[in-house]
Design a protein around this motif. Structure first.
Motif, mmCIF file in Angstrom:
data_model
loop_
_atom_site.group_PDB
_atom_site.id
_atom_site.type_symbol
_atom_site.label_atom_id
_atom_site.label_comp_id
_atom_site.label_asym_id
_atom_site.label_seq_id
_atom_site.Cartn_x
_atom_site.Cartn_y
_atom_site.Cartn_z
ATOM 1 N N ALA A 198 0.890 -1.328 -0.078
ATOM 2 C CA ALA A 198 -0.181 0.105 0.132
ATOM 3 C C ALA A 198 0.979 1.336 0.161
ATOM 4 N N LEU A 199 1.801 1.253 0.864
ATOM 5 C CA LEU A 199 2.599 2.383 0.835
ATOM 6 C C LEU A 199 3.639 2.584 -0.090
ATOM 7 N N ASN A 200 3.935 1.556 -0.919
ATOM 8 C CA ASN A 200 4.786 1.591 -2.050
ATOM 9 C C ASN A 200 4.046 2.173 -3.201
ATOM 10 N N THR A 201 2.712 2.337 -3.197
ATOM 11 C CA THR A 201 2.127 2.965 -4.396
ATOM 12 C C THR A 201 2.157 4.448 -4.071
ATOM 13 N N CYS A 202 2.524 4.988 -3.336
ATOM 14 C CA CYS A 202 2.492 6.359 -2.737
ATOM 15 C C CYS A 202 3.792 6.857 -2.753
ATOM 16 N N THR A 203 5.084 5.996 -3.000
ATOM 17 C CA THR A 203 6.261 6.719 -2.927
ATOM 18 C C THR A 203 6.782 7.471 -4.033
ATOM 19 N N ALA A 204 6.139 7.354 -5.172
ATOM 20 C CA ALA A 204 6.521 8.157 -6.163
ATOM 21 C C ALA A 204 5.813 9.767 -6.096
#
Length: 312
Positions: free
Chosen positions: A239-245
Protein backbone atom coordinates in the motif's frame (compact mmCIF):
# COMPACT_ATOMS: atom_id res chain seq x y z
CA UNK A 1 -6.10 49.60 -16.40
CA UNK A 2 -3.81 52.32 -15.13
CA UNK A 3 -0.94 53.48 -17.28
CA UNK A 4 2.50 52.16 -16.44
CA UNK A 5 4.31 55.08 -14.79
CA UNK A 6 7.95 55.13 -15.83
CA UNK A 7 10.60 57.79 -16.16
CA UNK A 8 10.20 60.78 -18.44
CA UNK A 9 11.75 58.77 -21.29
CA UNK A 10 9.16 56.03 -20.66
CA UNK A 11 11.27 53.01 -21.69
CA UNK A 12 9.16 50.05 -22.74
CA UNK A 13 11.58 47.37 -21.55
CA UNK A 14 13.09 45.95 -18.40
CA UNK A 15 16.57 44.46 -18.23
CA UNK A 16 16.94 40.92 -16.87
CA UNK A 17 20.42 40.82 -15.39
CA UNK A 18 20.73 37.04 -15.19
CA UNK A 19 22.70 35.89 -12.15
CA UNK A 20 24.41 38.90 -10.52
CA UNK A 21 28.08 38.41 -9.74
CA UNK A 22 28.31 35.37 -12.01
CA UNK A 23 28.04 37.06 -15.41
CA UNK A 24 31.41 35.69 -16.53
CA UNK A 25 30.23 32.17 -15.77
CA UNK A 26 26.88 32.46 -17.59
CA UNK A 27 28.03 30.35 -20.52
CA UNK A 28 29.13 27.56 -18.18
CA UNK A 29 25.96 27.79 -16.10
CA UNK A 30 23.94 27.44 -19.29
CA UNK A 31 25.33 23.93 -19.91
CA UNK A 32 23.63 22.16 -16.96
CA UNK A 33 20.57 24.38 -17.37
CA UNK A 34 20.11 23.49 -21.03
CA UNK A 35 20.75 19.78 -20.36
CA UNK A 36 18.13 19.76 -17.60
CA UNK A 37 15.66 21.52 -19.89
CA UNK A 38 16.21 19.04 -22.72
CA UNK A 39 15.75 16.09 -20.34
CA UNK A 40 12.60 17.76 -18.98
CA UNK A 41 11.08 18.15 -22.44
CA UNK A 42 12.02 14.65 -23.59
CA UNK A 43 10.74 12.97 -20.43
CA UNK A 44 7.44 14.82 -20.21
CA UNK A 45 6.65 14.62 -23.91
CA UNK A 46 7.40 10.88 -23.73
CA UNK A 47 4.84 10.52 -20.93
CA UNK A 48 2.24 12.44 -22.95
CA UNK A 49 2.98 10.42 -26.10
CA UNK A 50 2.89 7.00 -24.44
CA UNK A 51 -0.30 7.65 -22.46
CA UNK A 52 -2.07 9.07 -25.52
CA UNK A 53 -1.08 6.06 -27.65
CA UNK A 54 -1.85 3.28 -25.16
CA UNK A 55 -5.53 2.63 -24.55
CA UNK A 56 -4.70 0.59 -21.43
CA UNK A 57 -3.24 3.73 -19.83
CA UNK A 58 -6.39 5.80 -20.25
CA UNK A 59 -7.04 5.71 -16.51
CA UNK A 60 -7.30 8.41 -13.81
CA UNK A 61 -3.75 7.87 -12.51
CA UNK A 62 -2.19 8.32 -15.94
CA UNK A 63 -4.47 11.24 -16.77
CA UNK A 64 -3.01 12.90 -13.67
CA UNK A 65 0.49 12.12 -14.90
CA UNK A 66 -0.37 13.88 -18.17
CA UNK A 67 -1.60 16.92 -16.23
CA UNK A 68 1.62 16.92 -14.24
CA UNK A 69 3.67 16.62 -17.44
CA UNK A 70 1.86 19.58 -19.03
CA UNK A 71 2.46 21.78 -15.98
CA UNK A 72 6.11 20.67 -15.90
CA UNK A 73 6.59 21.63 -19.53
CA UNK A 74 4.83 24.94 -18.93
CA UNK A 75 6.83 25.84 -15.79
CA UNK A 76 10.22 25.19 -17.35
CA UNK A 77 9.35 26.65 -20.76
CA UNK A 78 8.22 29.93 -19.18
CA UNK A 79 11.75 30.70 -18.01
CA UNK A 80 14.36 28.64 -19.85
CA UNK A 81 14.23 30.06 -23.40
CA UNK A 82 14.73 33.62 -22.09
CA UNK A 83 17.33 32.51 -19.53
CA UNK A 84 19.35 30.77 -22.24
CA UNK A 85 19.15 33.89 -24.43
CA UNK A 86 20.64 35.84 -21.53
CA UNK A 87 23.37 33.27 -20.93
CA UNK A 88 24.30 32.68 -24.58
CA UNK A 89 23.62 35.93 -26.42
CA UNK A 90 23.28 38.54 -23.64
CA UNK A 91 19.76 39.35 -24.85
CA UNK A 92 18.67 40.86 -21.54
CA UNK A 93 15.85 43.14 -22.62
CA UNK A 94 12.21 42.17 -22.11
CA UNK A 95 9.18 44.34 -22.80
CA UNK A 96 6.98 45.38 -19.90
CA UNK A 97 4.07 43.40 -21.36
CA UNK A 98 6.33 40.40 -21.94
CA UNK A 99 7.60 40.60 -18.37
CA UNK A 100 4.11 40.71 -16.87
CA UNK A 101 2.94 37.90 -19.14
CA UNK A 102 5.88 35.71 -18.19
CA UNK A 103 5.26 36.44 -14.51
CA UNK A 104 1.60 35.44 -14.76
CA UNK A 105 2.31 32.15 -16.51
CA UNK A 106 5.19 31.22 -14.19
CA UNK A 107 3.05 31.62 -11.08
CA UNK A 108 -0.09 30.17 -12.68
CA UNK A 109 1.75 27.01 -13.78
CA UNK A 110 3.31 26.70 -10.32
CA UNK A 111 -0.15 26.95 -8.70
CA UNK A 112 -1.55 24.42 -11.16
CA UNK A 113 1.37 22.08 -10.43
CA UNK A 114 0.51 22.22 -6.73
CA UNK A 115 -3.18 21.55 -7.48
CA UNK A 116 -2.27 18.43 -9.47
CA UNK A 117 -0.23 17.14 -6.52
CA UNK A 118 -3.30 17.60 -4.29
CA UNK A 119 -5.48 15.63 -6.71
CA UNK A 120 -2.81 12.92 -6.84
CA UNK A 121 -2.87 12.68 -3.04
CA UNK A 122 -6.67 12.28 -3.17
CA UNK A 123 -6.22 9.60 -5.85
CA UNK A 124 -3.86 7.64 -3.56
CA UNK A 125 -6.26 8.08 -0.63
CA UNK A 126 -9.19 6.57 -2.56
CA UNK A 127 -7.01 3.78 -4.00
CA UNK A 128 -5.87 2.70 -0.51
CA UNK A 129 -8.80 3.58 1.76
CA UNK A 130 -11.73 2.77 -0.54
CA UNK A 131 -10.36 0.58 -3.36
CA UNK A 132 -13.69 -1.12 -4.19
CA UNK A 133 -15.25 2.22 -5.10
CA UNK A 134 -12.16 3.67 -6.80
CA UNK A 135 -13.56 3.44 -10.34
CA UNK A 136 -16.85 5.01 -9.21
CA UNK A 137 -15.33 7.88 -7.22
CA UNK A 138 -12.47 8.73 -9.58
CA UNK A 139 -13.52 8.44 -13.19
CA UNK A 140 -11.62 10.15 -16.00
CA UNK A 141 -14.41 12.73 -16.24
CA UNK A 142 -14.17 13.57 -12.54
CA UNK A 143 -10.37 13.87 -12.70
CA UNK A 144 -10.77 16.24 -15.66
CA UNK A 145 -13.24 18.37 -13.68
CA UNK A 146 -10.88 18.51 -10.69
CA UNK A 147 -8.08 19.55 -13.05
CA UNK A 148 -10.25 22.33 -14.46
CA UNK A 149 -11.00 23.56 -10.93
CA UNK A 150 -7.25 23.70 -10.26
CA UNK A 151 -6.70 25.58 -13.52
CA UNK A 152 -9.45 28.12 -12.77
CA UNK A 153 -8.02 28.66 -9.28
CA UNK A 154 -4.52 29.21 -10.69
CA UNK A 155 -5.77 31.76 -13.23
CA UNK A 156 -8.10 33.69 -10.91
CA UNK A 157 -5.63 33.90 -8.03
CA UNK A 158 -2.67 34.96 -10.17
CA UNK A 159 -4.38 37.31 -12.62
CA UNK A 160 -4.34 40.24 -10.13
CA UNK A 161 -0.54 39.94 -9.77
CA UNK A 162 0.40 41.61 -13.10
CA UNK A 163 -2.60 43.96 -12.82
CA UNK A 164 -1.40 45.27 -9.45
CA UNK A 165 2.17 45.57 -10.75
CA UNK A 166 0.94 47.53 -13.74
CA UNK A 167 -0.16 50.28 -11.36
CA UNK A 168 3.27 50.73 -9.74
CA UNK A 169 5.71 53.51 -10.73
CA UNK A 170 9.20 52.49 -11.88
CA UNK A 171 11.56 55.46 -11.71
CA UNK A 172 15.19 55.12 -12.81
CA UNK A 173 15.92 51.48 -12.05
CA UNK A 174 14.70 49.04 -14.69
CA UNK A 175 17.24 46.29 -14.03
CA UNK A 176 15.68 43.12 -12.59
CA UNK A 177 18.26 41.06 -10.71
CA UNK A 178 16.95 37.75 -11.97
CA UNK A 179 16.83 35.43 -14.98
CA UNK A 180 13.06 35.84 -15.28
CA UNK A 181 10.31 38.19 -14.11
CA UNK A 182 9.75 36.80 -10.64
CA UNK A 183 7.11 38.74 -8.72
CA UNK A 184 9.14 39.93 -5.74
CA UNK A 185 12.18 40.68 -7.93
CA UNK A 186 10.07 43.09 -10.01
CA UNK A 187 8.37 44.57 -6.93
CA UNK A 188 11.78 45.39 -5.43
CA UNK A 189 12.73 47.74 -8.28
CA UNK A 190 9.58 49.85 -7.97
CA UNK A 191 9.88 53.29 -6.36
CA UNK A 192 6.24 53.27 -5.25
CA UNK A 193 4.30 51.82 -2.33
CA UNK A 194 4.53 48.04 -2.76
CA UNK A 195 2.72 46.95 0.41
CA UNK A 196 -0.38 45.79 -1.47
CA UNK A 197 1.73 43.77 -3.92
CA UNK A 198 3.78 42.12 -1.20
CA UNK A 199 0.71 41.36 0.89
CA UNK A 200 -1.20 39.88 -2.02
CA UNK A 201 1.81 37.75 -2.99
CA UNK A 202 1.96 36.40 0.55
CA UNK A 203 -1.78 35.74 0.57
CA UNK A 204 -1.50 33.70 -2.63
CA UNK A 205 1.25 31.56 -1.10
CA UNK A 206 -0.77 30.96 2.07
CA UNK A 207 -4.05 30.25 0.25
CA UNK A 208 -2.65 28.04 -2.51
CA UNK A 209 0.54 26.35 -1.30
CA UNK A 210 -0.35 26.54 2.40
CA UNK A 211 -3.81 25.10 1.84
CA UNK A 212 -2.52 22.46 -0.58
CA UNK A 213 0.15 21.29 1.87
CA UNK A 214 -2.45 21.11 4.64
CA UNK A 215 -4.81 19.01 2.51
CA UNK A 216 -1.99 16.70 1.40
CA UNK A 217 -0.82 16.31 5.00
CA UNK A 218 -4.32 15.41 6.22
CA UNK A 219 -4.73 12.99 3.33
CA UNK A 220 -1.56 11.14 4.24
CA UNK A 221 -2.58 11.00 7.91
CA UNK A 222 -5.74 9.20 6.80
CA UNK A 223 -3.73 6.95 4.46
CA UNK A 224 -1.28 5.97 7.22
CA UNK A 225 -4.14 5.32 9.64
CA UNK A 226 -5.83 3.04 7.08
CA UNK A 227 -2.58 1.21 6.35
CA UNK A 228 -1.87 0.58 10.04
CA UNK A 229 -5.24 -1.14 10.36
CA UNK A 230 -4.10 -3.78 7.87
CA UNK A 231 -2.75 -6.85 9.66
CA UNK A 232 -0.36 -8.06 6.96
CA UNK A 233 3.06 -6.37 6.85
CA UNK A 234 3.33 -7.31 3.19
CA UNK A 235 0.07 -5.44 2.55
CA UNK A 236 1.51 -2.48 4.51
CA UNK A 237 4.47 -2.29 2.18
CA UNK A 238 2.40 -2.79 -0.96
CA UNK A 239 0.00 0.00 0.00
CA UNK A 240 2.73 2.46 0.94
CA UNK A 241 4.76 1.57 -2.14
CA UNK A 242 1.97 2.97 -4.32
CA UNK A 243 2.57 6.36 -2.67
CA UNK A 244 6.37 6.55 -2.89
CA UNK A 245 6.52 8.26 -6.30
CA UNK A 246 4.02 10.92 -5.22
CA UNK A 247 5.83 11.46 -1.90
CA UNK A 248 9.19 11.90 -3.70
CA UNK A 249 7.74 14.38 -6.20
CA UNK A 250 5.88 16.26 -3.48
CA UNK A 251 8.87 16.52 -1.12
CA UNK A 252 11.18 17.68 -3.90
CA UNK A 253 8.72 20.27 -5.23
CA UNK A 254 7.65 21.85 -1.96
CA UNK A 255 11.12 21.76 -0.39
CA UNK A 256 12.64 23.71 -3.28
CA UNK A 257 9.65 26.07 -3.36
CA UNK A 258 9.81 26.87 0.35
CA UNK A 259 13.59 27.39 0.25
CA UNK A 260 13.22 29.69 -2.75
CA UNK A 261 10.36 31.74 -1.27
CA UNK A 262 11.83 32.05 2.23
CA UNK A 263 15.30 33.06 1.03
CA UNK A 264 13.88 35.58 -1.44
CA UNK A 265 11.53 37.22 1.06
CA UNK A 266 13.42 36.94 4.33
CA UNK A 267 17.03 35.97 3.57
CA UNK A 268 18.56 39.44 3.32
CA UNK A 269 21.94 38.07 4.37
CA UNK A 270 22.01 35.45 1.61
CA UNK A 271 23.86 36.26 -1.62
CA UNK A 272 21.67 37.31 -4.57
CA UNK A 273 22.94 34.51 -6.81
CA UNK A 274 21.75 31.93 -4.25
CA UNK A 275 18.21 33.37 -4.37
CA UNK A 276 18.18 33.24 -8.15
CA UNK A 277 19.69 29.76 -8.49
CA UNK A 278 17.12 28.37 -6.02
CA UNK A 279 14.27 30.02 -7.92
CA UNK A 280 15.50 28.52 -11.19
CA UNK A 281 16.06 25.07 -9.66
CA UNK A 282 12.49 25.05 -8.34
CA UNK A 283 11.12 25.59 -11.86
CA UNK A 284 13.59 23.26 -13.58
CA UNK A 285 14.61 20.32 -11.38
CA UNK A 286 11.15 18.92 -10.42
CA UNK A 287 9.89 19.09 -14.05
CA UNK A 288 13.04 17.23 -15.12
CA UNK A 289 12.85 14.51 -12.43
CA UNK A 290 9.08 13.96 -12.22
CA UNK A 291 8.76 11.80 -15.37
CA UNK A 292 11.88 9.86 -14.36
CA UNK A 293 10.49 9.14 -10.87
CA UNK A 294 7.11 8.04 -12.17
CA UNK A 295 8.72 6.10 -15.01
CA UNK A 296 10.83 4.12 -12.54
CA UNK A 297 8.10 3.57 -9.92
CA UNK A 298 5.13 2.87 -12.24
CA UNK A 299 5.55 -0.52 -13.91
CA UNK A 300 2.77 -0.08 -16.48
CA UNK A 301 4.24 3.22 -17.67
CA UNK A 302 7.80 1.88 -17.57
CA UNK A 303 6.87 -1.13 -19.73
CA UNK A 304 5.10 1.02 -22.32
CA UNK A 305 7.98 3.51 -22.49
CA UNK A 306 10.39 0.61 -23.01
CA UNK A 307 8.13 -0.70 -25.77
CA UNK A 308 8.39 2.54 -27.74
CA UNK A 309 12.04 3.30 -27.04
CA UNK A 310 13.08 -0.18 -28.19
CA UNK A 311 11.53 0.57 -31.59
CA UNK A 312 13.83 3.58 -32.11
Amino acid sequence: MAAFNLTTSEPSTFILNGIPGMEDAHIWISIPFSMCYIICLLGNFMVLFVVSKEQTLHKPMFLLLCMLALTDIGMSSCIMPKALCIFWFRFKGITVEGCLTQMFFVHAFAAMHSAVLVIMAFDRYVAICDPLRYATILSNARITKLGLVGLIRAVLFNLPVPVLLRRLPFCTNHVILHTYCEHIAVVKISCGDTRVNRTYGLVIILVTIGLDLTVIGLTYVLIIRAVLRINSKKAHWKALNTCTAHICVMMMTYTLFLFSILTHRFGQGIAAHVHILLANLYLLVPPMLNPIIYGVKTKALRDKVRKYTCRI
